[in-house]
Design an enzyme around this catalytic site. Structure first.
Site, short mmCIF file in Angstrom:
data_model
loop_
_atom_site.label_atom_id
_atom_site.label_comp_id
_atom_site.label_asym_id
_atom_site.label_seq_id
_atom_site.Cartn_x
_atom_site.Cartn_y
_atom_site.Cartn_z
N GLU A 176 0.90 -1.11 -0.32
CA GLU A 176 0.01 -0.18 -0.01
C GLU A 176 0.86 1.29 -0.01
OE1 GLU A 176 -4.17 -1.44 1.95
OE2 GLU A 176 -2.86 -0.38 3.15
N GLU A 282 -5.89 -6.99 -1.73
CA GLU A 282 -6.82 -6.96 -0.68
C GLU A 282 -8.48 -6.75 -0.56
OE1 GLU A 282 -4.91 -4.86 2.45
OE2 GLU A 282 -2.90 -5.40 2.24
#
Length: 350
Positions: A176, A282
Site C-alpha cells: 500500500e 486485499e
C-alpha cells in the site's frame, strides 16, 4: 515540498546495483504455473494465531486445518503472505512474520497445490498509507545504502523461499505504497524518483532469482482514481519497472456496489494507460455483514475475472481467518467467535 538532492549516477552504483543491471542468474527455477484466475486469502496471521493456540472449524463445526478449509470448502487456490525485515518475534499479531516463518507457511500452501504471493513490507512492522517506517537497522542509511538493503533483503527472502522449494508467482514491492515507501527518502510526494528507484531495485532483485515471478506495485483505495493515476503515472514517468498493479478495497455494506464499479473502471483505465495487469490484493468487510460481504466478493471476483484482455489476475481476501476483534479490534475477518466461518467466503465458489 522539500527537495532532495538527486544522488543517482552510474559512477555511484554499488556492486549489488551492477548485478541488478546484469540480469538474472543462470540457476533460476521457473515459478510453478499461476492459476488462470487467483482466488485467494492473505493468511499471514495464521502462523501467530496457531502459535497462540487458535483452532478453526468448518461450517459444520468440524475442526480442520485452516488452509484445507480455504482450499477445499471455498475453492481458494492462492495465498498471500507478508514478510517484515526484523519483526518482533514475540508479537504474534504485529510481528513474527519474518522470511523463515513466511516460507514455512508458503510451503504448507504449496503442498496443497496453492500458489503464493509475497508482500514485502520493507519495514519491521506494518507498512501502509499512514506509515512506511524504515527497518530500525536501516535508519541511518544513505539512499544508496537503502537501495542496497532493499536488494539484499529481497534476494534473501526469495532464496529463503527457494530453499523451501517454493517459487512465488507474485511478489509485491512494498505494501500500500500510496505515498511511496521507506520514508522519508522514498516518500513519493517528496521524491518520486527515489520511490521509482526503490521499486526498480526490488523488482530486479526478484527477477534475478525468478524471472517468471511477476512483481506488483500495490496501492490502497482502489476506488480513488486520482491517487492511483498520480502514483502509477509518477512511477512510469520515472522509469520504474514492475508487472502488475495491485489494489485494496474495503467498502461498507452500504457502498460496496458503487466502490466495486469505481474500482473496475479505474482498473480498466490503468490497463489502457499503462498496459499493466491488475490484481485485487486485499478486500474485506465486517464479519457481521456476512451476506453483503458474500455479494461483494461475488461481484468483484466476477468483474475482475471479466476484465478485457484477461488482465484481471485475481482477488485476495485479507485475513479471513481472523476472529471478531482480533489484535485489538480487527473485525473484517470471515470467522465467527464460535470458530466457524461466516457465509462471506461462499462468494469465492465458482
Amino acid at each position: 515540498m522539500k527537495k532532495h538532492r538527486n544522488r543517482f549516477g552510474l559512477i555511484f552504483l554499488s556492486l549489488s546495483m551492477l548485478l541488478m543491471l546484469l540480469g538474472p542468474s543462470g540457476g533460476d527455477r521457473k515459478a510453478e504455473a499461476a492459476p488462470a484466475f487467483a482466488k485467494g486469502a492473505d493468511i499471514s496471521w495464521v502462523a501467530g494465531m496457531e502459535a497462540a493456540g487458535y483452532k478453526w472449524k468448518d461450517k459444520n463445526g468440524v475442526q480442520r486445518d485452516i488452509l484445507q478449509i480455504l482450499k477445499n470448502d471455498y475453492q481458494m487456490n492462492s495465498v498471500r503472505l507478508r514478510v517484515w525485515v526484523n519483526p518482533n518475534m514475540s508479537d504474534y499479531a504485529n510481528g513474527y512474520m519474518n522470511a523463515e516463518k513466511a516460507a514455512d507457511l508458503a510451503l504448507r500452501a504449496k503442498n496443497l497445490g496453492m500458489s503464493v504471493m509475497l508482500t514485502l513490507h520493507y519495514s519491521d512492522s506494518w507498512a501502509d498509507p499512514g506509515q512506511q517506517n524504515k527497518p530500525y537497522a536501516w535508519g541511518n542509511y544513505t539512499f544508496q545504502q537503502l537501495m542496497d538493503a532493499v536488494w539484499s533483503h529481497t534476494i534473501y527472502v526469495m532464496n529463503t523461499m527457494k530453499n523451501k522449494g517454493v517459487t512465488p508467482d507474485w511478489v509485491q514491492i512494498g505494501n500500500e505504497t500510496n505515498d511511496g515507501m521507506l520514508w522519508n527518502d522514498g516518500k513519493a510526494s517528496v521524491n518520486m524518483k527515489n520511490y521509482a528507484w526503490l521499486v526498480n531495485t526490488g523488482h530486479n532483485a526478484v527477477k534475478s532469482i525468478s524471472p517468471n515471478t511477476k512483481t506488483i506495485v500495490h496501492l490502497a483505495n482502489g476506488h480513488d482514481q486520482a491517487v492511483l493515476d498520480w502514483n502509477i503515472g509518477g512511477l512510469v514517468q520515472n522509469g520504474a519497472n514492475f508487472d502488475v498493479i495491485g489494489l485494496s478495497l474495503y467498502p461498507s455494506a452500504s457502498d460496496w456496489t458503487t466502490k466495486v464499479n469505481q474500482t473496475i473502471t479505474n482498473a480498466n483505465q490503468l490497463i489502457s494507460k499503462y498496459g499493466k495487469e491488475i490484481v485485487i490484493s486485499e478486500i474485506g468487510m465486517d464479519y457481521n455483514q456476512a451476506s453483503a460481504a458474500k455479494s461483494f466478493i461475488t461481484k468483484i471476483k466476477n468483474d475482475v475475472r471479466n476484465i478485457s484482455g484477461g488482465k484481471g489476475l485475481g482477488v485476495f481476501y485479507w485475513e479471513p481467518q481472523a476472529t471478531p476483534g482480533y489484535n485489538g479490534g480487527y473485525n473484517k475477518g470471515a470467522w465467527n467467535a464460535d470458530g466457524k466461518p461466516t457465509i462471506a467466503l461462499e462468494g469465492f465458489i465458482n
